[in-house]
Design a protein around this motif. Sequence first.
Motif, PDB file in Angstrom:
ATOM      1  N   LYS A  22       1.432  -1.465  -0.362  1.00 35.00           N
ATOM      2  CA  LYS A  22       0.069   0.051   0.308  1.00 35.00           C
ATOM      3  C   LYS A  22       0.562   1.283  -0.256  1.00 35.00           C
ATOM      4  O   LYS A  22       0.614   1.987  -0.450  1.00 35.00           O
ATOM      5  CB  LYS A  22      -1.067  -0.074   1.125  1.00 35.00           C
ATOM      6  CG  LYS A  22      -2.073   1.399   1.082  1.00 35.00           C
ATOM      7  CD  LYS A  22      -2.631   1.236   2.392  1.00 35.00           C
ATOM      8  CE  LYS A  22      -3.563   2.148   2.874  1.00 35.00           C
ATOM      9  NZ  LYS A  22      -4.832   1.818   3.718  1.00 35.00           N
ATOM     10  N   CYS A  23       2.040   1.090   0.319  1.00 39.74           N
ATOM     11  CA  CYS A  23       2.810   2.891   1.050  1.00 39.74           C
ATOM     12  C   CYS A  23       3.296   2.556  -0.494  1.00 39.74           C
ATOM     13  O   CYS A  23       3.527   3.783  -1.290  1.00 39.74           O
ATOM     14  CB  CYS A  23       3.852   1.846   2.109  1.00 39.74           C
ATOM     15  SG  CYS A  23       5.449   3.637   2.871  1.00 39.74           S
ATOM     16  N   SER A  25       2.329   2.019  -3.397  1.00 37.88           N
ATOM     17  CA  SER A  25       1.506   2.525  -4.105  1.00 37.88           C
ATOM     18  C   SER A  25       1.430   3.255  -4.339  1.00 37.88           C
ATOM     19  O   SER A  25       0.633   4.047  -4.825  1.00 37.88           O
ATOM     20  CB  SER A  25       0.446   0.983  -4.359  1.00 37.88           C
ATOM     21  OG  SER A  25      -0.287   1.658  -4.627  1.00 37.88           O
ATOM     22  N   CYS A  26       1.160   4.169  -3.227  1.00 38.77           N
ATOM     23  CA  CYS A  26       0.924   5.486  -2.549  1.00 38.77           C
ATOM     24  C   CYS A  26       2.169   6.253  -3.539  1.00 38.77           C
ATOM     25  O   CYS A  26       1.769   7.390  -3.783  1.00 38.77           O
ATOM     26  CB  CYS A  26       0.832   5.896  -1.254  1.00 38.77           C
ATOM     27  SG  CYS A  26      -0.993   5.464  -1.035  1.00 38.77           S
ATOM     28  N   LYS A  29       1.820   6.330  -6.562  1.00 34.75           N
ATOM     29  CA  LYS A  29       0.899   6.939  -6.842  1.00 34.75           C
ATOM     30  C   LYS A  29       1.653   8.960  -7.311  1.00 34.75           C
ATOM     31  O   LYS A  29       1.477   9.556  -8.226  1.00 34.75           O
ATOM     32  CB  LYS A  29      -0.388   7.133  -6.893  1.00 34.75           C
ATOM     33  CG  LYS A  29      -1.624   7.924  -7.084  1.00 34.75           C
ATOM     34  CD  LYS A  29      -2.784   8.019  -6.402  1.00 34.75           C
ATOM     35  CE  LYS A  29      -4.162   8.815  -6.706  1.00 34.75           C
ATOM     36  NZ  LYS A  29      -5.632   8.044  -5.873  1.00 34.75           N
ATOM     37  N   VAL A 127       1.925  11.645   0.558  1.00 37.59           N
ATOM     38  CA  VAL A 127       2.245   9.812   0.283  1.00 37.59           C
ATOM     39  C   VAL A 127       0.921   9.554   1.697  1.00 37.59           C
ATOM     40  O   VAL A 127      -0.187   8.765   1.156  1.00 37.59           O
ATOM     41  CB  VAL A 127       2.811   9.588   0.729  1.00 37.59           C
ATOM     42  CG1 VAL A 127       2.701   7.905   1.225  1.00 37.59           C
ATOM     43  CG2 VAL A 127       3.868   9.776  -0.466  1.00 37.59           C
ATOM     44  N   CYS A 130      -2.852   9.816   0.797  1.00 32.57           N
ATOM     45  CA  CYS A 130      -3.176   8.576  -0.568  1.00 32.57           C
ATOM     46  C   CYS A 130      -3.317   7.799   0.613  1.00 32.57           C
ATOM     47  O   CYS A 130      -4.513   6.601   0.567  1.00 32.57           O
ATOM     48  CB  CYS A 130      -1.912   8.563  -1.515  1.00 32.57           C
ATOM     49  SG  CYS A 130      -2.020   6.214  -2.324  1.00 32.57           S
ATOM     50  N   TYR A 131      -2.062   7.305   1.437  1.00 31.81           N
ATOM     51  CA  TYR A 131      -1.938   5.819   2.727  1.00 31.81           C
ATOM     52  C   TYR A 131      -3.869   5.806   3.509  1.00 31.81           C
ATOM     53  O   TYR A 131      -4.379   4.879   3.722  1.00 31.81           O
ATOM     54  CB  TYR A 131      -1.059   5.548   3.336  1.00 31.81           C
ATOM     55  CG  TYR A 131      -0.755   4.645   3.916  1.00 31.81           C
ATOM     56  CD1 TYR A 131      -0.064   3.694   2.885  1.00 31.81           C
ATOM     57  CD2 TYR A 131      -0.767   4.579   5.565  1.00 31.81           C
ATOM     58  CE1 TYR A 131       1.004   2.731   4.035  1.00 31.81           C
ATOM     59  CE2 TYR A 131      -0.425   2.996   5.982  1.00 31.81           C
ATOM     60  CZ  TYR A 131       0.526   2.398   5.058  1.00 31.81           C
ATOM     61  OH  TYR A 131       0.954   0.751   5.726  1.00 31.81           O
TER      62      TYR A 131
END
Length: 134
Positions: A22-23, A25-26, A29, A127, A130-131
């Motif tokens: 997840k981190c 991916s953020c 992004k 970040v 997003c997270y």
Amino acid sequence: MKSIIIAILACILIYVSAIDDKCLSCICKIESNCQPLGCKWDVNSNSCGYYQLKKAYWLDCGSPGGGWETCSANKACADGCVRKYMTRYAKKCVGSRTPTCQDFARIHNGGPTGCTKAATVGYWNKVNACYKSG
């Protein structure tokens, strides 16, 4: 027996220092909307690809994928590079505690000691938004 214990400890260190999906991916992004962007000038050198990797970052992650620009534009290679970079530097930055997404994001943005630099807090805030959003 001693070599087995050392191997187990090394595995634990790698596990504890690993950035979660997840981190990662953020960060992707925030850097490029997770697109393989071409290289562009950014803070004294070019940054390329999904994570806007600089050549020095790519060298520090072990120079995978046949070249810096090639790896940066290949999602699997770029993911692996960021993961290796974090494994290399996270524990050095945070000491004995377990690194968090904040630490990883700030290291990505500010280099090996980025988790201690005030200049990386704004990046972490992006970040983190997003997270937290899922």
